[in-house]
Design a protein around this motif. Sequence first.
Motif, PDB file in Angstrom:
ATOM      1  N   GLY A 111      10.116  -6.558  -6.791  1.00 61.23           N
ATOM      2  CA  GLY A 111      11.349  -6.054  -6.188  1.00 61.23           C
ATOM      3  C   GLY A 111      11.344  -4.543  -6.100  1.00 61.23           C
ATOM      4  O   GLY A 111      10.392  -3.942  -5.632  1.00 61.23           O
ATOM      5  N   THR A 112      12.404  -3.909  -6.587  1.00 65.66           N
ATOM      6  CA  THR A 112      12.511  -2.458  -6.512  1.00 65.66           C
ATOM      7  C   THR A 112      11.615  -1.753  -7.519  1.00 65.66           C
ATOM      8  O   THR A 112      11.468  -0.538  -7.472  1.00 65.66           O
ATOM      9  N   GLU A 113      11.018  -2.511  -8.432  1.00 68.98           N
ATOM     10  CA  GLU A 113      10.148  -1.906  -9.439  1.00 68.98           C
ATOM     11  C   GLU A 113       8.690  -1.836  -8.996  1.00 68.98           C
ATOM     12  O   GLU A 113       7.832  -1.449  -9.768  1.00 68.98           O
ATOM     13  N   ALA A 114       8.425  -2.201  -7.765  1.00 68.48           N
ATOM     14  CA  ALA A 114       7.050  -2.146  -7.266  1.00 68.48           C
ATOM     15  C   ALA A 114       6.552  -0.710  -7.319  1.00 68.48           C
ATOM     16  O   ALA A 114       7.249   0.221  -6.926  1.00 68.48           O
ATOM     17  N   GLU A 115       5.365  -0.556  -7.849  1.00 70.19           N
ATOM     18  CA  GLU A 115       4.755   0.765  -7.940  1.00 70.19           C
ATOM     19  C   GLU A 115       4.352   1.249  -6.553  1.00 70.19           C
ATOM     20  O   GLU A 115       3.995   0.454  -5.679  1.00 70.19           O
ATOM     21  N   THR A 116       4.386   2.545  -6.371  1.00 73.47           N
ATOM     22  CA  THR A 116       3.984   3.128  -5.101  1.00 73.47           C
ATOM     23  C   THR A 116       2.567   2.708  -4.740  1.00 73.47           C
ATOM     24  O   THR A 116       2.272   2.416  -3.580  1.00 73.47           O
ATOM     25  N   GLU A 117       1.673   2.648  -5.720  1.00 71.59           N
ATOM     26  CA  GLU A 117       0.285   2.261  -5.455  1.00 71.59           C
ATOM     27  C   GLU A 117       0.210   0.818  -4.961  1.00 71.59           C
ATOM     28  O   GLU A 117      -0.539   0.513  -4.033  1.00 71.59           O
ATOM     29  N   ASP A 118       1.002  -0.082  -5.540  1.00 70.62           N
ATOM     30  CA  ASP A 118       1.037  -1.474  -5.069  1.00 70.62           C
ATOM     31  C   ASP A 118       1.507  -1.534  -3.620  1.00 70.62           C
ATOM     32  O   ASP A 118       0.964  -2.285  -2.807  1.00 70.62           O
ATOM     33  N   LEU A 119       2.518  -0.743  -3.308  1.00 70.13           N
ATOM     34  CA  LEU A 119       3.049  -0.720  -1.947  1.00 70.13           C
ATOM     35  C   LEU A 119       2.020  -0.139  -0.980  1.00 70.13           C
ATOM     36  O   LEU A 119       1.859  -0.622   0.141  1.00 70.13           O
ATOM     37  N   ARG A 120       1.307   0.893  -1.396  1.00 76.95           N
ATOM     38  CA  ARG A 120       0.273   1.494  -0.549  1.00 76.95           C
ATOM     39  C   ARG A 120      -0.837   0.483  -0.269  1.00 76.95           C
ATOM     40  O   ARG A 120      -1.293   0.346   0.865  1.00 76.95           O
ATOM     41  N   LEU A 121      -1.263  -0.245  -1.296  1.00 79.04           N
ATOM     42  CA  LEU A 121      -2.312  -1.254  -1.112  1.00 79.04           C
ATOM     43  C   LEU A 121      -1.845  -2.373  -0.192  1.00 79.04           C
ATOM     44  O   LEU A 121      -2.597  -2.843   0.663  1.00 79.04           O
ATOM     45  N   ALA A 122      -0.606  -2.799  -0.367  1.00 78.54           N
ATOM     46  CA  ALA A 122      -0.061  -3.851   0.505  1.00 78.54           C
ATOM     47  C   ALA A 122      -0.002  -3.359   1.952  1.00 78.54           C
ATOM     48  O   ALA A 122      -0.408  -4.083   2.870  1.00 78.54           O
ATOM     49  N   LEU A 123       0.459  -2.129   2.143  1.00 76.04           N
ATOM     50  CA  LEU A 123       0.536  -1.577   3.496  1.00 76.04           C
ATOM     51  C   LEU A 123      -0.847  -1.497   4.118  1.00 76.04           C
ATOM     52  O   LEU A 123      -1.036  -1.837   5.295  1.00 76.04           O
ATOM     53  N   ARG A 124      -1.826  -1.080   3.345  1.00 75.69           N
ATOM     54  CA  ARG A 124      -3.197  -0.977   3.859  1.00 75.69           C
ATOM     55  C   ARG A 124      -3.722  -2.353   4.275  1.00 75.69           C
ATOM     56  O   ARG A 124      -4.348  -2.500   5.317  1.00 75.69           O
ATOM     57  N   GLN A 125      -3.441  -3.374   3.473  1.00 81.38           N
ATOM     58  CA  GLN A 125      -3.899  -4.723   3.817  1.00 81.38           C
ATOM     59  C   GLN A 125      -3.189  -5.255   5.055  1.00 81.38           C
ATOM     60  O   GLN A 125      -3.820  -5.880   5.915  1.00 81.38           O
ATOM     61  N   TYR A 126      -1.886  -5.006   5.161  1.00 80.74           N
ATOM     62  CA  TYR A 126      -1.164  -5.414   6.367  1.00 80.74           C
ATOM     63  C   TYR A 126      -1.762  -4.722   7.594  1.00 80.74           C
ATOM     64  O   TYR A 126      -1.959  -5.332   8.641  1.00 80.74           O
ATOM     65  N   ARG A 127      -2.037  -3.434   7.470  1.00 76.93           N
ATOM     66  CA  ARG A 127      -2.619  -2.674   8.580  1.00 76.93           C
ATOM     67  C   ARG A 127      -3.970  -3.256   8.979  1.00 76.93           C
ATOM     68  O   ARG A 127      -4.234  -3.479  10.160  1.00 76.93           O
ATOM     69  N   GLU A 128      -4.830  -3.522   8.007  1.00 75.34           N
ATOM     70  CA  GLU A 128      -6.178  -4.042   8.292  1.00 75.34           C
ATOM     71  C   GLU A 128      -6.105  -5.374   9.040  1.00 75.34           C
ATOM     72  O   GLU A 128      -6.753  -5.560  10.050  1.00 75.34           O
ATOM     73  N   ILE A 129      -5.288  -6.277   8.567  1.00 79.95           N
ATOM     74  CA  ILE A 129      -5.192  -7.591   9.203  1.00 79.95           C
ATOM     75  C   ILE A 129      -4.578  -7.475  10.594  1.00 79.95           C
ATOM     76  O   ILE A 129      -5.081  -8.084  11.552  1.00 79.95           O
ATOM     77  N   THR A 130      -3.540  -6.679  10.737  1.00 82.53           N
ATOM     78  CA  THR A 130      -2.904  -6.513  12.046  1.00 82.53           C
ATOM     79  C   THR A 130      -3.865  -5.904  13.053  1.00 82.53           C
ATOM     80  O   THR A 130      -3.982  -6.371  14.193  1.00 82.53           O
ATOM     81  N   LEU A 131      -4.601  -4.872  12.647  1.00 78.95           N
ATOM     82  CA  LEU A 131      -5.561  -4.249  13.556  1.00 78.95           C
ATOM     83  C   LEU A 131      -6.685  -5.211  13.931  1.00 78.95           C
ATOM     84  O   LEU A 131      -7.135  -5.227  15.076  1.00 78.95           O
ATOM     85  N   ARG A 132      -7.123  -6.021  12.976  1.00 73.39           N
ATOM     86  CA  ARG A 132      -8.159  -7.017  13.295  1.00 73.39           C
ATOM     87  C   ARG A 132      -7.642  -8.006  14.331  1.00 73.39           C
ATOM     88  O   ARG A 132      -8.374  -8.386  15.254  1.00 73.39           O
ATOM     89  N   LEU A 133      -6.390  -8.400  14.216  1.00 76.01           N
ATOM     90  CA  LEU A 133      -5.809  -9.319  15.206  1.00 76.01           C
ATOM     91  C   LEU A 133      -5.700  -8.654  16.568  1.00 76.01           C
ATOM     92  O   LEU A 133      -6.008  -9.273  17.599  1.00 76.01           O
ATOM     93  N   LEU A 134      -5.304  -7.413  16.587  1.00 79.52           N
ATOM     94  CA  LEU A 134      -5.139  -6.714  17.855  1.00 79.52           C
ATOM     95  C   LEU A 134      -6.474  -6.442  18.543  1.00 79.52           C
ATOM     96  O   LEU A 134      -6.512  -6.271  19.766  1.00 79.52           O
ATOM     97  N   ARG A 135      -7.554  -6.403  17.791  1.00 85.10           N
ATOM     98  CA  ARG A 135      -8.883  -6.171  18.378  1.00 85.10           C
ATOM     99  C   ARG A 135      -9.504  -7.452  18.923  1.00 85.10           C
ATOM    100  O   ARG A 135     -10.545  -7.406  19.550  1.00 85.10           O
ATOM    101  N   MET A 136      -8.867  -8.587  18.692  1.00 81.57           N
ATOM    102  CA  MET A 136      -9.445  -9.848  19.153  1.00 81.57           C
ATOM    103  C   MET A 136      -9.429  -9.920  20.664  1.00 81.57           C
ATOM    104  O   MET A 136      -8.571  -9.453  21.321  1.00 81.57           O
TER     105      MET A 136
END
Length: 136
Positions: A111-136
């Motif tokens: 929830g609101t206690e998520a560490e900034t690093e956890d959020l950064r890693l999640a954002l990076r993974q979302y970005r990677e998967i989304t970009l891979r889909l868009l490159r298809m």
Amino acid sequence: MTYDQERARQLPARSPLPGRHDPRGGPTPGHLPPDGPSEARADIPAHVSLLAQSDRDRLTLRLQHALGTFVRNPREAVDEADTALADATTRVTTALVERRRVIGSTHRARGTEAETEDLRLALRQYREITLRLLRM
């Protein structure tokens, strides 16, 4: 010459996908630079597939079989290719939904206690998967 060989010969040369390195040196246009030193290692390397090799092989064989039966029975070949695509779509969709669930669980559970690093890693993974889909 097979249909695939002829098709490959006719297709224009394509430039490397964005985010890949050009063999002549340097990143290709559209390359997203790493966010920092730890960004160089990816949780999901670009070469990792959403489907297991055995599933990809099975779907490839089904598609090859459809291509091979076209001359003898075109309607059956097209129906088989349609079924193979439907199965591939379902499997990829299921894999993406599961991957999204796993990524989300790392930051939503806290929830609101998520560490900034956890959020950064999640954002990076979302970005990677989304970009891979868009490159298809």
